[in-house]
Design a protein around this motif. Structure first.
Motif, short mmCIF file in Angstrom:
data_model
loop_
_atom_site.label_atom_id
_atom_site.label_comp_id
_atom_site.label_asym_id
_atom_site.label_seq_id
_atom_site.Cartn_x
_atom_site.Cartn_y
_atom_site.Cartn_z
N ASN A 196 107.15 110.11 -102.34
CA ASN A 196 106.27 111.28 -102.29
C ASN A 196 105.66 111.50 -103.67
OD1 ASN A 196 106.71 111.84 -99.53
ND2 ASN A 196 108.67 112.78 -100.03
N ASP A 197 105.77 112.73 -104.19
CA ASP A 197 105.22 113.02 -105.52
C ASP A 197 106.31 113.45 -106.48
OD1 ASP A 197 102.51 112.48 -104.91
OD2 ASP A 197 102.32 114.42 -103.93
N THR A 198 107.53 112.97 -106.25
CA THR A 198 108.66 113.38 -107.08
C THR A 198 108.59 112.77 -108.46
OG1 THR A 198 109.95 111.60 -106.09
CG2 THR A 198 110.19 113.78 -105.13
N ALA A 199 109.13 113.49 -109.44
CA ALA A 199 109.13 113.02 -110.83
C ALA A 199 110.49 113.30 -111.45
CB ALA A 199 108.04 113.72 -111.63
N LEU A 200 110.88 112.44 -112.36
CA LEU A 200 112.16 112.57 -113.05
C LEU A 200 111.96 112.30 -114.52
CD1 LEU A 200 115.26 112.95 -112.42
CD2 LEU A 200 115.43 110.47 -112.56
N ASN A 201 112.54 113.16 -115.37
CA ASN A 201 112.49 112.97 -116.82
C ASN A 201 113.87 112.61 -117.33
OD1 ASN A 201 109.69 113.90 -117.89
ND2 ASN A 201 110.22 115.41 -116.33
N ILE A 202 113.94 111.53 -118.09
CA ILE A 202 115.21 111.02 -118.61
C ILE A 202 115.16 111.04 -120.13
CG2 ILE A 202 116.74 109.00 -118.72
CD1 ILE A 202 115.62 108.17 -115.99
N GLY A 203 116.24 111.48 -120.74
CA GLY A 203 116.30 111.50 -122.21
C GLY A 203 117.08 110.32 -122.74
N TRP A 204 116.56 109.67 -123.79
CA TRP A 204 117.25 108.55 -124.44
C TRP A 204 117.06 108.65 -125.93
CZ3 TRP A 204 121.02 106.05 -122.40
CH2 TRP A 204 121.50 104.90 -122.99
N ASN A 205 117.90 107.92 -126.68
CA ASN A 205 117.92 108.11 -128.13
C ASN A 205 117.14 107.08 -128.94
OD1 ASN A 205 119.55 105.88 -127.82
ND2 ASN A 205 121.46 106.99 -128.16
N GLU A 206 116.58 106.08 -128.31
CA GLU A 206 115.85 105.05 -129.05
C GLU A 206 114.69 104.56 -128.20
OE1 GLU A 206 116.79 100.94 -131.56
OE2 GLU A 206 118.00 101.43 -129.79
N SER A 207 113.56 104.29 -128.83
CA SER A 207 112.34 103.98 -128.10
C SER A 207 112.27 102.52 -127.66
CB SER A 207 111.12 104.30 -128.97
OG SER A 207 109.92 104.05 -128.27
N PHE A 208 111.55 102.31 -126.60
CA PHE A 208 111.23 100.98 -126.08
C PHE A 208 110.43 100.19 -127.12
CE2 PHE A 208 108.47 98.05 -123.77
CZ PHE A 208 109.32 97.48 -122.84
N ARG A 209 110.61 98.85 -127.15
CA ARG A 209 109.83 98.05 -128.08
C ARG A 209 109.49 96.65 -127.60
NH1 ARG A 209 114.86 98.71 -130.90
NH2 ARG A 209 116.07 96.77 -131.14
N SER A 210 110.03 96.21 -126.44
CA SER A 210 109.69 94.85 -125.99
C SER A 210 109.96 94.67 -124.51
CB SER A 210 110.52 93.82 -126.77
OG SER A 210 110.17 92.50 -126.36
N MET A 211 109.08 93.90 -123.86
CA MET A 211 109.27 93.51 -122.46
C MET A 211 110.19 92.30 -122.35
SD MET A 211 107.59 95.47 -120.23
CE MET A 211 107.06 94.54 -118.79
N ASN A 212 110.44 91.61 -123.46
CA ASN A 212 111.29 90.42 -123.44
C ASN A 212 112.66 90.77 -124.01
OD1 ASN A 212 112.45 87.92 -123.39
ND2 ASN A 212 110.83 86.87 -124.54
N THR A 213 113.62 91.02 -123.13
CA THR A 213 114.97 91.40 -123.58
C THR A 213 115.81 90.22 -124.03
OG1 THR A 213 115.83 91.25 -121.32
CG2 THR A 213 114.99 93.39 -122.03
N LEU A 214 115.25 89.02 -123.99
CA LEU A 214 116.02 87.81 -124.31
C LEU A 214 115.90 87.39 -125.76
CD1 LEU A 214 115.14 85.77 -121.09
CD2 LEU A 214 117.25 87.01 -121.56
N THR A 215 114.96 87.96 -126.50
CA THR A 215 114.81 87.60 -127.91
C THR A 215 115.74 88.44 -128.77
OG1 THR A 215 113.08 89.23 -128.35
CG2 THR A 215 112.37 87.09 -127.50
#
Length: 601
Positions: A35-54
């Motif tokens: 539907n139009d549901t939304a969820l906000n999640i709190g985390w302590n460090e920002s995203f920086r890469s789509m490649n989690t293997l490096t």
């Protein structure tokens, strides 16, 4: 072997906190999904890469989001059992030699419509295998990867399981099947590829487009396979450059190719250091049916600020660093639930062995025994029990020191390993013993630089307790704490580090990446032929030998004064009562593990 993710605040290792049953992805009541549901999640460090293997991408902050954006072959449930994912099937087709076949489902597609197939997995294997590298490393002094020149191939990753696959993968004509042959038995083959946040890695056809200029997806895949089979250095140099850093970004990229994904969510907004928004992708062809349309992850390293955000209704779900103040504040908020427990974190103190500092043999006239005595002296001053009593017990009265490098208290092998690994020698602080060792080593008042997250209140307390104790033995402690500690790991600018790991799985070979000479997570430059030999034996160990070999490994680490485990992190999962089915597990992706079950009232 599944690697350990760097964890900015909390890290996770091996035992589950069972809070809710797991419905397979796409299962359950999907009427009215999203539907139009939304969820906000709190985390302590920002995203920086789509490649989690490096080496750069190996972070919990990335894994949390890639798990929602990419499908996988397997994922862990709340009892840490591997469950089937949605990409296809994994099966062992031969035991001697060990052969494992991956079969991709017909509906496994990247978001641009290109099939997810064998080429994607073959590139992931190549990137982690080290077989195609022409140099052992190609990193700057600060640990960041250099750009390869046309004569250099270097994929900034390594994985012992991938290294055991020496023959090129067998790929079916339609690209739907790929069979991997291991050169020797390997205990953790089932969770080697395609598990959880890693998916099958980055899309090979996008790598080909960026690195080789091939726009057509099928031609691009063929170009990747040809370059790998031919070991074409010029092309592989470009491919490895793109694989290493081409998918790194800290704000919304203008190039939409970097956002190509295989899972139900797509990234739609990214304000640097502030938040990332994911929305359900209408073009998703897989079977997972989340009930939340929009997921926004908001960033703040201050755990009390996260509690305030929960109270203000700005965040619905968070897992901040657990402190008594955070727990008390969260429990006082109406309409909020707080789940507590052990999240099986491995907080530890590690040494640097190769920076010409006080613990490096080179700084001690090449005398390894002398350097080891200095390390042993420092360890004798680390107030492990005092740290637990003053920092952890207010949150968990039953907390104890963690006395195993690799096993969680309460796990089947823990007691036996602790009985034989020699950690009992560090049960109590021994300042006089430390002074004696320093005198025997002929070292007077060594300066020790300690690196940690100096914005993290728990680690500030840890550092202060360690500093006060070590100085009593004659060490001069220099505070080199840094909010950007994660980017400095391995750069040689510190002698001791304090941080935690987050495990991606439960395999017994996981320790390999931390302790093997030159391995990806061995940031301190530790090297021991004896340890490497034990790790070799663990890779192929039958179940009945695992406890014995794990004990031998930890005894060797203790004898070498590698460092010391400190404690398990306490866990606080804080969430609004309007959110149903919120829970966490003790491997990556922690609180995201069952996102398809989330519902908002």
């Amino acid at each position: 072997m599944k690697k350990r993710f760097l964890a900015a605040g909390a890290s996770v290792a091996a035992a589950a906190m069972v809070l809710t049953a797991c419905t397979p992805p796409g299962g359950g009541d999907d009427e009215g999904s999203s539907n139009d549901t939304a969820l906000n999640i709190g985390w302590n460090e920002s995203f920086r890469s789509m490649n989690t293997l490096t080496a750069t991408g190996n972070a919990a902050s990335n894994a949390l989001l890639t798990y929602l954006m990419n499908d996988s072959f397997k994922h862990y449930d709340d009892e840490l059992e591997l469950q089937d994912g949605t990409l296809g099937e994994v099966e062992q087709v031969s035991e001697d030699p060990l052969k494992v076949k991956y079969t991709f489902n017909d509906d496994a597609k990247w978001s641009d419509g290109t099939p997810v197939d064998a080429t994607d997995l073959a590139l992931t294997w190549a990137g982690q295998s080290t077989h195609f590298n022409t140099v052992e490393s190609n990193n700057n002094d600060d640990g960041s990867v250099k750009e390869n020149d046309e004569k250099t191939v270097y994929f900034d990753s390594s994985n012992i399981g991938s290294q055991l696959i020496k023959d090129f993968p067998e790929i079916s004509d339609d690209g739907k099947e790929v069979t991997l042959t291991y050169s020797k038995p390997y205990a953790d083959w089932e969770d080697e590829f395609g598990v959880g946040p890693d998916g099958v890695g980055v899309p090979a056809h996008i790598v080909a487009k960026k690195a080789l200029g091939v726009d057509d997806p099928e031609e691009g895949k063929k170009a990747i396979i040809d370059a790998l089979k031919d070991k074409d250095t010029e092309k592989l140099s470009k491919i490895s450059n793109t694989w290493n850093t081409g998918f790194d970004f800290t704000s919304m990229p203008k190039d939409e190719d970097l956002l190509v994904h295989s899972g139900p969510y797509k990234m739609t907004k990214f304000e640097e250091g502030q938040y990332v928004t994911l929305e359900l992708d209408d073009n998703y062809s897989g079977s997972i049916k989340p009930k939340i349309k929009t997921v926004t992850v908001r960033y703040n390293g201050d755990p009390m600020a996260m509690v305030q955000a929960i109270e203000n209704g700005e965040v619905d779900l968070t897992q901040p660093q657990a402190t008594s103040d955070v727990l008390s504040a969260a429990e006082d908020i109406d309409g909020v639930k707080v789940d507590t427990g052990d999240d099986a974190t491995y907080e530890h103190v590690d040494f640097t062995f190769d920076n010409k500092g006080p613990f490096d043999p080179e700084a001690n006239g090449g005398d390894e025994e002398k350097a080891k005595k200095v390390r042993q002296a420092f360890l004798k001053t680390v107030p492990r029990q005092d740290i637990v009593d003053k920092i952890i017990k207010p949150l968990n009265p039953d907390a104890t020191t963690r006395d195993s490098f690799n096993q969680v208290p309460g796990s089947p092998m823990y007691d036996a390993i602790v009985k034989g690994n020699g950690m009992d020698a560090l049960k109590d602080v021994d300042v006089d013993g430390a002074k004696k060792l320093l005198k025997e080593a002929g070292v007077d008042s060594p300066t020790v630089r300690v690196m940690y997250d100096n914005t993290n209140s728990r680690r500030q307390q840890e550092f202060q307790l360690i500093k006060e104790s070590a100085e009593k033995a004659g060490f001069e402690i220099k505070d080199v704490g840094d909010v950007n500690w994660g980017t400095r790991l391995g750069d040689g600018t510190y002698d001791v580090s304090l941080f935690g790991w987050q495990s991606e799985g439960t395999g017994i070979t996981e320790a390999d990446a931390n302790f093997r000479t030159g391995a990806q997570n061995n940031y301190g430059g530790y090297s021991s032929k004896k340890t490497d030999k034990i790790l070799d034996e663990i890779l192929v160990a039958p179940e009945e030998d695992q406890e014995k070999l794990s004990t031998e490994l930890e005894k060797q680490l203790t004898d070498d004064a590698f460092g010391a485990p400190l404690f398990q992190f306490p866990s606080l999962l804080i969430y609004s009562e309007k959110l149903k089915n919120a829970s966490t597990i003790t491997v990556s992706p922690t609180l995201m593990w069952n996102y398809w079950e989330w519902e908002v009232n």
